[in-house]
Scaffold this motif. Structure first.
Motif, PDB file in Angstrom:
ATOM      1  N   VAL A   1       1.220  -0.797  -0.047  1.00  0.00           N
ATOM      2  CA  VAL A   1       0.310  -0.049   0.129  1.00  0.00           C
ATOM      3  C   VAL A   1       0.518   1.272   0.054  1.00  0.00           C
ATOM      4  CG1 VAL A   1      -1.944   1.178   1.669  1.00  0.00           C
ATOM      5  CG2 VAL A   1      -1.824  -0.547   1.132  1.00  0.00           C
ATOM      6  N   HIS A   2       1.583   1.114   0.486  1.00  0.00           N
ATOM      7  CA  HIS A   2       3.129   2.966   0.854  1.00  0.00           C
ATOM      8  C   HIS A   2       3.423   2.547  -0.658  1.00  0.00           C
ATOM      9  CE1 HIS A   2       5.378   5.362   2.628  1.00  0.00           C
ATOM     10  NE2 HIS A   2       6.662   4.710   2.398  1.00  0.00           N
TER      11      HIS A   2
ATOM     12  N   THR B   1      -5.929   3.476   1.070  1.00  0.00           N
ATOM     13  CA  THR B   1      -5.302   2.845   2.808  1.00  0.00           C
ATOM     14  C   THR B   1      -6.799   2.212   3.793  1.00  0.00           C
ATOM     15  OG1 THR B   1      -6.881   4.550   3.156  1.00  0.00           O
ATOM     16  CG2 THR B   1      -3.606   5.662   3.202  1.00  0.00           C
TER      17      THR B   1
ATOM     18  N   LEU C   1      -5.327  -1.224   4.551  1.00  0.00           N
ATOM     19  CA  LEU C   1      -3.799  -1.786   5.446  1.00  0.00           C
ATOM     20  C   LEU C   1      -5.756  -2.055   6.537  1.00  0.00           C
ATOM     21  CD1 LEU C   1      -3.365   2.322   5.547  1.00  0.00           C
ATOM     22  CD2 LEU C   1      -2.055  -0.526   5.061  1.00  0.00           C
TER      23      LEU C   1
END
Length: 215
Positions: A141-142, A148, A151
């Motif tokens: 994801v980062h 987001t 997550l």
């Protein structure tokens, strides 16, 4: 938990690494290459599914067709949404769950998760899988700039992956076999290897299709 011979572990690791390389290369290529890989895997899983359930009636074959085909379709559709980052996230969450659950369970042992279905699985393995999926999924994801909301989804899908594994184990136990097939040395069948990916792909596809996760 049963200790595997070192030779079997080496074979399992080698074949597993090869499968990851093939999957990543097909994902990177996209188009017909990825579609072909998904189709071949789906057909192999359906053949193995039928082998496990053929004594339980045609409705079980119908269940397998819907389950496997919808998961394969979700994976193919997710690949069309971007450059492959979403499917990479699906892969990493599944792989991290499998790997961390395996090694955490071997290292810490403890209470069995579902002894009547899969005696080797432990609660410590499940917790390790959830942690692995959260970390691995979070990194994707980062690095890839994904939504987001993934997550929060990662630890939930780690549980789903383990449930997929247990579901397939229950099918094998009812059929009286150790593996779903013999195509993959050290792993058994294709369904043995991808039982956790099926629910992760399907649920991720539903999350994006419903709009709960934005592209």
């Amino acid at each position: 938990m049963t200790t595997r011979p070192m030779g079997e572990l080496a074979t399992r690791s080698l074949v597993g690494t090869g499968l990851i390389v093939v999957a990543v290369l097909a994902l990177w290529a996209g188009g017909w290459a990825f579609g072909l890989l998904v189709a071949l895997a789906a057909v192999a899983m359906l053949v193995e599914w039928h082998g496990l359930t053929r004594r339980r009636g045609l409705h079980w074959l119908a269940i397998g067709i819907v389950y496997i085909a919808s998961s394969a379709a979700a994976l193919t559709w997710l690949r069309s949404l971007d450059d492959g980052a979403i499917v990479l996230w699906v892969f990493i969450v599944t792989w991290a769950t499998d790997i961390l659950a395996y090694f955490t369970g071997r290292s810490f042992g403890g209470p069995k998760l579902a002894p009547s279905i899969s005696p080797g699985k432990t609660w410590s393995g499940l917790i390790g899988g959830v942690i692995g999926a959260s970390i691995g999924g979070g990194l994707v994801v980062h690095l890839c700039g994904l939504a987001t909301g993934l997550l929060l989804l990662a630890p939930l899908l780690a549980v789903a992956a383990q449930c997929g594994d247990l579901f397939e184990s229950s099918l094998k136990r009812r059929a009286g076999v150790k593996d779903s097939g013999k195509l993959l040395p050290g792993h058994g069948g294709v369904l043995d290897r991808l039982d956790g990916l099926l629910p992760v792909a399907l649920l991720t596809g539903l999350a994006y299709f419903s709009g709960w996760i934005a592209v």
